[in-house]
Design a protein around this motif. Structure first.
Motif, PDB file in Angstrom:
ATOM      1  N   SER A  44      -5.164 -45.344 -14.193  1.00  0.00           N
ATOM      2  CA  SER A  44      -4.433 -46.687 -14.293  1.00  0.00           C
ATOM      3  C   SER A  44      -5.400 -47.852 -14.454  1.00  0.00           C
ATOM      4  CB  SER A  44      -3.914 -46.973 -13.139  1.00  0.00           C
ATOM      5  OG  SER A  44      -3.127 -48.093 -12.899  1.00  0.00           O
ATOM      6  N   GLN A  63      -1.213 -45.403 -16.545  1.00  0.00           N
ATOM      7  CA  GLN A  63      -0.379 -46.403 -16.050  1.00  0.00           C
ATOM      8  C   GLN A  63      -1.209 -47.626 -16.279  1.00  0.00           C
ATOM      9  OE1 GLN A  63       1.225 -47.652 -11.710  1.00  0.00           O
ATOM     10  NE2 GLN A  63       1.905 -45.628 -12.415  1.00  0.00           N
ATOM     11  N   TYR A  90       3.170 -49.779 -15.960  1.00  0.00           N
ATOM     12  CA  TYR A  90       3.553 -50.787 -14.769  1.00  0.00           C
ATOM     13  C   TYR A  90       4.013 -52.173 -15.609  1.00  0.00           C
ATOM     14  CZ  TYR A  90      -1.234 -53.017 -14.650  1.00  0.00           C
ATOM     15  OH  TYR A  90      -2.672 -53.760 -14.730  1.00  0.00           O
ATOM     16  N   PHE A  91       4.525 -53.082 -14.754  1.00  0.00           N
ATOM     17  CA  PHE A  91       5.161 -54.238 -15.180  1.00  0.00           C
ATOM     18  C   PHE A  91       6.048 -53.882 -16.527  1.00  0.00           C
ATOM     19  CE2 PHE A  91       1.555 -57.061 -13.379  1.00  0.00           C
ATOM     20  CZ  PHE A  91       2.020 -56.980 -12.323  1.00  0.00           C
ATOM     21  N   PRO A  92       6.870 -52.862 -16.458  1.00  0.00           N
ATOM     22  CA  PRO A  92       7.539 -52.723 -17.761  1.00  0.00           C
ATOM     23  C   PRO A  92       8.742 -53.819 -18.195  1.00  0.00           C
ATOM     24  CG  PRO A  92       8.599 -51.298 -16.119  1.00  0.00           C
ATOM     25  CD  PRO A  92       7.372 -52.027 -15.434  1.00  0.00           C
ATOM     26  N   LEU A  93       9.047 -54.529 -17.147  1.00  0.00           N
ATOM     27  CA  LEU A  93       9.766 -55.699 -17.519  1.00  0.00           C
ATOM     28  C   LEU A  93       8.941 -56.976 -17.418  1.00  0.00           C
ATOM     29  CD1 LEU A  93      12.907 -54.715 -15.346  1.00  0.00           C
ATOM     30  CD2 LEU A  93      12.776 -54.723 -17.780  1.00  0.00           C
ATOM     31  N   GLY A  94       7.763 -56.884 -17.237  1.00  0.00           N
ATOM     32  CA  GLY A  94       6.853 -58.123 -17.144  1.00  0.00           C
ATOM     33  C   GLY A  94       6.389 -58.666 -16.000  1.00  0.00           C
ATOM     34  N   GLY A  95       6.878 -57.967 -14.957  1.00  0.00           N
ATOM     35  CA  GLY A  95       6.319 -58.115 -13.544  1.00  0.00           C
ATOM     36  C   GLY A  95       7.158 -58.942 -12.755  1.00  0.00           C
ATOM     37  N   ALA A  96       7.027 -59.273 -11.267  1.00  0.00           N
ATOM     38  CA  ALA A  96       7.601 -59.944 -10.549  1.00  0.00           C
ATOM     39  C   ALA A  96       7.010 -61.266 -10.096  1.00  0.00           C
ATOM     40  CB  ALA A  96       8.401 -59.177  -9.305  1.00  0.00           C
ATOM     41  N   SER A 121      17.645 -56.251 -19.513  1.00  0.00           N
ATOM     42  CA  SER A 121      16.735 -55.288 -18.782  1.00  0.00           C
ATOM     43  C   SER A 121      16.773 -53.934 -19.496  1.00  0.00           C
ATOM     44  CB  SER A 121      17.042 -55.337 -17.373  1.00  0.00           C
ATOM     45  OG  SER A 121      16.379 -56.519 -16.719  1.00  0.00           O
ATOM     46  N   ILE A 138       9.096 -47.257 -14.829  1.00  0.00           N
ATOM     47  CA  ILE A 138       9.015 -47.458 -13.154  1.00  0.00           C
ATOM     48  C   ILE A 138       9.393 -48.878 -13.035  1.00  0.00           C
ATOM     49  CG2 ILE A 138       7.327 -45.398 -12.701  1.00  0.00           C
ATOM     50  CD1 ILE A 138       5.192 -47.407 -12.550  1.00  0.00           C
ATOM     51  N   PRO A 139      10.320 -49.519 -13.328  1.00  0.00           N
ATOM     52  CA  PRO A 139      10.838 -50.836 -12.958  1.00  0.00           C
ATOM     53  C   PRO A 139      10.882 -51.094 -11.524  1.00  0.00           C
ATOM     54  CG  PRO A 139      12.449 -49.783 -13.840  1.00  0.00           C
ATOM     55  CD  PRO A 139      11.299 -48.783 -14.046  1.00  0.00           C
ATOM     56  N   ARG A 142      14.614 -54.927  -5.935  1.00  0.00           N
ATOM     57  CA  ARG A 142      15.189 -54.953  -4.651  1.00  0.00           C
ATOM     58  C   ARG A 142      16.469 -54.929  -4.718  1.00  0.00           C
ATOM     59  NH1 ARG A 142      13.234 -60.916  -4.419  1.00  0.00           N
ATOM     60  NH2 ARG A 142      14.072 -60.662  -6.561  1.00  0.00           N
ATOM     61  N   HIS A 146      20.628 -53.502  -9.869  1.00  0.00           N
ATOM     62  CA  HIS A 146      19.667 -53.229 -11.034  1.00  0.00           C
ATOM     63  C   HIS A 146      19.278 -52.112 -11.064  1.00  0.00           C
ATOM     64  CE1 HIS A 146      18.400 -58.128 -10.740  1.00  0.00           C
ATOM     65  NE2 HIS A 146      19.621 -57.626 -11.371  1.00  0.00           N
ATOM     66  N   GLU A 149      21.440 -50.075 -13.104  1.00  0.00           N
ATOM     67  CA  GLU A 149      21.318 -50.656 -14.552  1.00  0.00           C
ATOM     68  C   GLU A 149      19.933 -49.951 -15.127  1.00  0.00           C
ATOM     69  OE1 GLU A 149      21.989 -54.868 -14.547  1.00  0.00           O
ATOM     70  OE2 GLU A 149      20.565 -55.052 -15.930  1.00  0.00           O
ATOM     71  N   ASN A 150      19.065 -49.838 -14.564  1.00  0.00           N
ATOM     72  CA  ASN A 150      17.880 -49.597 -14.931  1.00  0.00           C
ATOM     73  C   ASN A 150      17.631 -47.979 -15.351  1.00  0.00           C
ATOM     74  OD1 ASN A 150      17.031 -52.139 -14.799  1.00  0.00           O
ATOM     75  ND2 ASN A 150      15.730 -51.808 -13.022  1.00  0.00           N
TER      76      ASN A 150
HETATM   77  N1  LIG Z   1      -1.015 -49.404 -11.271  1.00  0.00           N
HETATM   78  C1  LIG Z   1      -0.892 -50.815 -11.013  1.00  0.00           C
HETATM   79  O1  LIG Z   1      -1.993 -51.485 -11.011  1.00  0.00           O
HETATM   80  C2  LIG Z   1       0.162 -51.596 -10.726  1.00  0.00           C
HETATM   81  C3  LIG Z   1       0.370 -52.853 -10.806  1.00  0.00           C
HETATM   82  C4  LIG Z   1       1.593 -53.640 -10.562  1.00  0.00           C
HETATM   83  C5  LIG Z   1       2.542 -52.752 -10.466  1.00  0.00           C
HETATM   84  N2  LIG Z   1       2.259 -51.638 -10.298  1.00  0.00           N
HETATM   85  C6  LIG Z   1       3.829 -50.581 -10.115  1.00  0.00           C
HETATM   86  O2  LIG Z   1       4.626 -50.957 -11.379  1.00  0.00           O
HETATM   87  C7  LIG Z   1       6.014 -50.845 -11.161  1.00  0.00           C
HETATM   88  C8  LIG Z   1       6.801 -52.090 -11.463  1.00  0.00           C
HETATM   89  O3  LIG Z   1       6.274 -53.346 -11.437  1.00  0.00           O
HETATM   90  P1  LIG Z   1       7.016 -54.629 -10.803  1.00  0.00           P
HETATM   91  O4  LIG Z   1       8.147 -54.335 -10.250  1.00  0.00           O
HETATM   92  O5  LIG Z   1       5.955 -55.337 -10.421  1.00  0.00           O
HETATM   93  O6  LIG Z   1       7.283 -55.223 -12.326  1.00  0.00           O
HETATM   94  P2  LIG Z   1       8.648 -55.096 -13.311  1.00  0.00           P
HETATM   95  O7  LIG Z   1       9.350 -53.737 -13.120  1.00  0.00           O
HETATM   96  O8  LIG Z   1       8.186 -55.421 -14.608  1.00  0.00           O
HETATM   97  O9  LIG Z   1       9.509 -56.274 -12.767  1.00  0.00           O
HETATM   98  C9  LIG Z   1      10.417 -56.302 -11.637  1.00  0.00           C
HETATM   99  C10 LIG Z   1      11.061 -57.586 -11.466  1.00  0.00           C
HETATM  100  O10 LIG Z   1      12.010 -57.181 -12.573  1.00  0.00           O
HETATM  101  C11 LIG Z   1      13.378 -57.596 -11.972  1.00  0.00           C
HETATM  102  N3  LIG Z   1      14.310 -56.786 -12.523  1.00  0.00           N
HETATM  103  C12 LIG Z   1      14.270 -55.292 -12.164  1.00  0.00           C
HETATM  104  N4  LIG Z   1      15.491 -54.676 -12.690  1.00  0.00           N
HETATM  105  C13 LIG Z   1      16.178 -55.917 -13.190  1.00  0.00           C
HETATM  106  C14 LIG Z   1      17.443 -55.725 -13.817  1.00  0.00           C
HETATM  107  N5  LIG Z   1      18.177 -54.708 -14.078  1.00  0.00           N
HETATM  108  N6  LIG Z   1      17.912 -57.198 -14.143  1.00  0.00           N
HETATM  109  C15 LIG Z   1      17.060 -58.120 -14.067  1.00  0.00           C
HETATM  110  N7  LIG Z   1      15.960 -58.222 -13.378  1.00  0.00           N
HETATM  111  C16 LIG Z   1      15.455 -56.949 -13.130  1.00  0.00           C
HETATM  112  C17 LIG Z   1      12.846 -57.437 -10.395  1.00  0.00           C
HETATM  113  O11 LIG Z   1      13.783 -58.288  -9.847  1.00  0.00           O
HETATM  114  P3  LIG Z   1      14.702 -57.764  -8.655  1.00  0.00           P
HETATM  115  O12 LIG Z   1      14.196 -57.185  -7.469  1.00  0.00           O
HETATM  116  O13 LIG Z   1      15.820 -58.888  -8.319  1.00  0.00           O
HETATM  117  O14 LIG Z   1      15.686 -56.692  -9.128  1.00  0.00           O
HETATM  118  C18 LIG Z   1      11.510 -58.006 -10.389  1.00  0.00           C
HETATM  119  O15 LIG Z   1      11.636 -59.514 -10.396  1.00  0.00           O
HETATM  120  C19 LIG Z   1       5.995 -50.620  -9.534  1.00  0.00           C
HETATM  121  O16 LIG Z   1       6.396 -49.674  -9.095  1.00  0.00           O
HETATM  122  C20 LIG Z   1       4.691 -51.057  -9.245  1.00  0.00           C
HETATM  123  O17 LIG Z   1       4.284 -50.468  -7.759  1.00  0.00           O
HETATM  124  C21 LIG Z   1       1.331 -50.717 -10.578  1.00  0.00           C
END
Ligand SMILES: NC(=O)c1ccc[n+]([C@@H]2O[C@H](COP(=O)([O-])OP(=O)(O)OC[C@H]3O[C@@H](n4cnc5c(N)ncnc54)[C@H](OP(=O)(O)O)[C@@H]3O)[C@@H](O)[C@H]2O)c1
Length: 168
Positions: A44, A63, A90-96, A121, A138-139, A142, A146, A149-150
């Protein structure tokens, strides 16, 4: 098991005696794998050079951050395709985190979503899935709504026209 390198942000960056050579880490992890203590080895947050260097150890997945708002790992993805390595970004939706641009805010994503009757999304995740035959998403969320939907994003199929709109 994923070895997450800490060479650069985001997150902790290794300093001083926390800096460990990749070869030393691979030697320790392949020994654990050979003993049957871990099933397989992934990486990763790695560069294309690091992945190329590590491939002989038998890397099964990578990853890195990757989405329609962050395509900085295209060279890593190319290598994964070439070597049949799974792509689990990771961050497939741009992150949180505050300040991160969410994929759903992109006008092109909203346009394709409206065309397909899907959510933005789902379009963002379908785009990641379309980037490699070995892609998984892996979006994080909470919300059960969602999550559902995902999961359904796996059924969203993007046409050549949709992909061109998203890539423009
Ligand atoms: N290897 C690494 O270094 C690393 C680093 C960062 C993250 N990760 C992993 O990557 C994964 C994803 O990361 P992430 O959660 O930070 O970023 P993400 O999946 O890109 O984005 C999550 C954000 O998107 C929103 N979201 C999710 N589904 C949605 C939907 N259907 N409609 C609208 N908004 C939606 C979430 O809000 P809601 O909660 O409101 O849905 C949250 O704000 C996690 O499993 C994390 O552990 C790995």
């Amino acid at each position: 098991m994923n070895l997450r390198r800490a060479d650069a942000p985001p997150g902790l960056v290794a300093e001083g005696d926390q800096v460990v050579d990749l070869d030393d880490q691979l030697a320790a992890l392949t020994a654990l794998r050979d003993e049957g203590l871990i099933g397989a080895l992934g990486l990763s947050h790695v560069s294309a050079d690091q992945l190329r260097h590590a491939l002989p150890a038998g890397i099964v997945c990578v990853q890195n951050a990757y989405s329609l708002v962050d395509r900085s790992s295209e060279a890593v993805l190319d290598l994964c395709r070439e070597h049949d390595v799974a792509w689990v970004p990771y961050f497939p939706l741009g992150g949180a985190f505050p300040g991160q641009t969410h994929v759903t805010s992109l006008p092109a994503v909203q346009q394709v979503a409206a065309r397909l009757g899907a959510t933005p999304s789902q379009v963002g995740l379908a785009w990641v899935l379309a980037r490699s035959p070995r892609a998984m998403v892996i979006p994080g969320t909470r919300s059960v709504g969602h999550l559902e939907e995902n999961v359904a994003a796996g059924s969203v199929s993007l046409s050549a026209e949709d992909l061109a709109t998203l890539d423009a």
